[in-house]
Motif scaffolding. Structure first.
Motif, short mmCIF file in Angstrom:
data_model
loop_
_atom_site.label_atom_id
_atom_site.label_comp_id
_atom_site.label_asym_id
_atom_site.label_seq_id
_atom_site.Cartn_x
_atom_site.Cartn_y
_atom_site.Cartn_z
N UNK A 64 -8.22 2.24 -2.05
CA UNK A 64 -9.47 2.28 -1.30
C UNK A 64 -9.90 0.89 -0.83
N UNK A 65 -9.99 -0.15 -1.68
CA UNK A 65 -10.39 -1.47 -1.19
C UNK A 65 -9.37 -2.07 -0.22
N UNK A 69 -7.42 -0.42 1.92
CA UNK A 69 -7.57 0.25 3.23
C UNK A 69 -8.86 -0.21 3.91
N UNK A 70 -9.93 -0.33 3.17
CA UNK A 70 -11.18 -0.82 3.75
C UNK A 70 -11.01 -2.25 4.30
N UNK A 71 -10.32 -3.08 3.56
CA UNK A 71 -10.07 -4.46 4.02
C UNK A 71 -9.24 -4.45 5.29
N UNK A 72 -8.23 -3.60 5.34
CA UNK A 72 -7.38 -3.51 6.52
C UNK A 72 -8.18 -3.03 7.73
N UNK A 73 -9.03 -2.03 7.54
CA UNK A 73 -9.85 -1.51 8.64
C UNK A 73 -10.82 -2.58 9.13
N UNK A 74 -11.43 -3.31 8.21
CA UNK A 74 -12.35 -4.38 8.60
C UNK A 74 -11.61 -5.46 9.38
N UNK A 75 -10.42 -5.82 8.96
CA UNK A 75 -9.62 -6.82 9.65
C UNK A 75 -9.28 -6.35 11.06
N UNK A 76 -8.85 -5.12 11.20
CA UNK A 76 -8.50 -4.57 12.52
C UNK A 76 -9.74 -4.54 13.42
N UNK A 77 -10.86 -4.12 12.88
CA UNK A 77 -12.10 -4.07 13.67
C UNK A 77 -12.51 -5.47 14.13
N UNK A 78 -12.41 -6.45 13.24
CA UNK A 78 -12.77 -7.83 13.59
C UNK A 78 -11.85 -8.36 14.68
N UNK A 109 0.83 -1.18 0.00
CA UNK A 109 0.00 0.00 0.00
C UNK A 109 0.87 1.25 0.00
N UNK A 110 1.95 1.20 0.74
CA UNK A 110 2.85 2.36 0.81
C UNK A 110 3.49 2.60 -0.55
N UNK A 111 3.91 1.52 -1.21
CA UNK A 111 4.53 1.64 -2.52
C UNK A 111 3.53 2.21 -3.53
N UNK A 112 2.31 1.74 -3.46
CA UNK A 112 1.27 2.25 -4.37
C UNK A 112 1.02 3.73 -4.12
N UNK A 113 1.02 4.12 -2.83
CA UNK A 113 0.79 5.52 -2.48
C UNK A 113 1.96 6.39 -2.94
N UNK A 114 3.19 5.86 -2.76
CA UNK A 114 4.39 6.64 -3.13
C UNK A 114 4.52 6.79 -4.64
N UNK A 115 4.15 5.75 -5.37
CA UNK A 115 4.25 5.80 -6.84
C UNK A 115 2.86 6.01 -7.44
N UNK A 116 2.31 7.15 -7.18
CA UNK A 116 0.95 7.45 -7.62
C UNK A 116 0.81 7.34 -9.12
N UNK A 117 -0.26 6.67 -9.48
CA UNK A 117 -0.65 6.57 -10.89
C UNK A 117 -2.11 6.95 -10.96
N UNK A 118 -2.68 6.93 -12.13
CA UNK A 118 -4.06 7.39 -12.26
C UNK A 118 -5.08 6.48 -11.59
N UNK A 119 -4.77 5.17 -11.38
CA UNK A 119 -5.72 4.28 -10.73
C UNK A 119 -5.33 3.96 -9.27
#
Length: 140
Positions: free
Chosen positions: A17-18, A20-29, A1-11
């Motif tokens: 987004x998915x 981060x949502x998956x990570x938040x759901x995992x942490x909440x569970x 995720x960090x690499x994707x954020x650092x090397x921003x592309x158009x998508x």
């Protein structure tokens, strides 16, 4: 995720987004599981304990209402949990209590029948004879 954020592309947003949502759901569970109160008393034990302590007055409807189930559902669940229906379980509980009371107290058979929830001693005699194959008088 960090690499994707650092090397921003158009998508990048579509990818992050998915994730981060998956990570938040995992942490909440994981948080919920680690802070959840574990019920160490399974339903079958709870049902049986409640029946034992209320064996003098309990009905299937009372048991169902106490645990928040429909009586029909509970009547189908009990044989799966115990191999016996409600009436048979209740008879087992009452007869075991009857034997203890007959062996260890000086109560009359009529009083024992009343304590166990029988409306008359005649029903108690019939149930006892059918269950043990002998009269309650033979034990007292």
């Amino acid at each position: 995720m960090i690499i994707e954020y650092a090397n921003k592309k158009e998508d990048t947003q579509k990818v992050l987004k998915p994730l981060i949502l998956s990570m938040i759901m995992y942490i909440a569970r994981e948080y919920r599981l680690s802070h959840e109160i574990v019920d160490t008393d399974p339903l079958s034990s709870q049902l049986f304990s409640y029946m034992e302590s209320h064996s003098d007055t309990i009905t299937l409807s009372d048991l169902a209402a106490h645990f928040g189930y429909h009586p029909v559902y509970l009547s189908r669940l009990l044989p799966k949990l115990f191999g016996k229906n409600f009436s048979s379980l209740l008879l087992d509980i009452r007869m075991k209590k009857a034997k203890i009371l007959l062996d260890h107290t000086d109560l009359t058979i009529e009083k024992i029948a009343a304590v166990l929830g029988y409306s008359n001693s005649s029903n108690f005699y019939k149930s006892f004879r059918h269950y043990y194959g002998k009269s309650p008088r033979s034990l007292s």
